[in-house]
Each structure stands twice: as structure tokens, then as C-alpha cells.
Design a protein around this motif. Sequence first.
Motif, mmCIF file in Angstrom:
data_model
loop_
_atom_site.group_PDB
_atom_site.id
_atom_site.type_symbol
_atom_site.label_atom_id
_atom_site.label_comp_id
_atom_site.label_asym_id
_atom_site.label_seq_id
_atom_site.Cartn_x
_atom_site.Cartn_y
_atom_site.Cartn_z
ATOM 1 N N ARG A 192 0.832 -1.211 0.000
ATOM 2 C CA ARG A 192 0.000 0.000 0.000
ATOM 3 C C ARG A 192 0.866 1.261 0.000
ATOM 4 N N ARG A 193 1.956 1.271 0.793
ATOM 5 C CA ARG A 193 2.877 2.411 0.800
ATOM 6 C C ARG A 193 3.455 2.646 -0.586
ATOM 7 N N GLU A 194 3.852 1.569 -1.245
ATOM 8 C CA GLU A 194 4.424 1.704 -2.590
ATOM 9 C C GLU A 194 3.395 2.241 -3.577
ATOM 10 N N CYS A 195 2.152 1.778 -3.469
ATOM 11 C CA CYS A 195 1.087 2.290 -4.345
ATOM 12 C C CYS A 195 0.834 3.767 -4.084
ATOM 13 N N HIS A 196 0.806 4.160 -2.815
ATOM 14 C CA HIS A 196 0.609 5.571 -2.478
ATOM 15 C C HIS A 196 1.764 6.415 -2.992
ATOM 16 N N GLN A 197 2.969 5.871 -2.921
ATOM 17 C CA GLN A 197 4.133 6.593 -3.437
ATOM 18 C C GLN A 197 4.007 6.778 -4.953
ATOM 19 N N GLU A 198 3.585 5.748 -5.658
ATOM 20 C CA GLU A 198 3.386 5.857 -7.111
ATOM 21 C C GLU A 198 2.326 6.907 -7.438
ATOM 22 N N ILE A 199 1.244 6.916 -6.671
ATOM 23 C CA ILE A 199 0.175 7.900 -6.877
ATOM 24 C C ILE A 199 0.720 9.307 -6.653
ATOM 25 N N ALA A 200 1.518 9.485 -5.593
ATOM 26 C CA ALA A 200 2.088 10.800 -5.290
ATOM 27 C C ALA A 200 3.037 11.252 -6.400
#
Length: 111
Positions: free
Chosen positions: A91-99
Motif C-alpha cells: 500500500r505504501r508503494e502504491c501511495h508513493q506511485e500515486i504521489a
Amino acid sequence: MDKHEMNELPDWQLEEMEEELEFLKHEEDYEALPRELDINSYRIMEKFIFSLNDDEQVSILQEAIQGKGAFGRFRNKAANLGLLEKWYQFRRECHQEIAIDWCEQKGITYE
């Protein structure tokens, strides 16, 4: 709020008020961050499930995300399967990609 009332505020509140006033003076220089609806947490759970190699885990988690209360059931099942830390990292990695995508769309540099 008049000057007398402002003088009675603690320092931390005065600092916050000054920051807010500064923001309001230059509001056009800021971009709104993506909202929770823009992130689509449900889709992130689905991506996580399909990233797993264990068919039994996939089946259990797919069932968990059906219907109302999906997020709580998913978290509980992921914990029971020993996948909670893996889920949080995903989830952290997905949020980082979104950011990163958001910054690139807005022309904002990031580190």
C-alpha cells in the motif's frame, strides 16, 4: 478576532494563524492534494490480492473484500494469513506511485 484577543493566544496558535494567513495570501501557489476518492483504496486491495502467488490466500482475500465492511475484513484476514506487513508495504508503494504521478502531472519536483 481583534488584536487584544490575538495577544491572549498561546504562541503555537499565533504561529498557526500566521501560517494560515500567509497561505490565504498566496493560495494560488498551492495545489490541492488528491482526495481519498482519487486514491481508490479498494483497487489497491485488489492489486495486492492478485500480486500473491498462493491461490488459497488469493481466494480468502477475494472473499473478504466482497460487500460492506470489506476493508476491515480484508485487514483481519491479511493479519490471520501473516500478510499484514506485506500489505502495508504494498500500500505504501502504491501511495508513493500515486504521489509521484500527481507531482508529475502538476509539474511539481519531488525527491
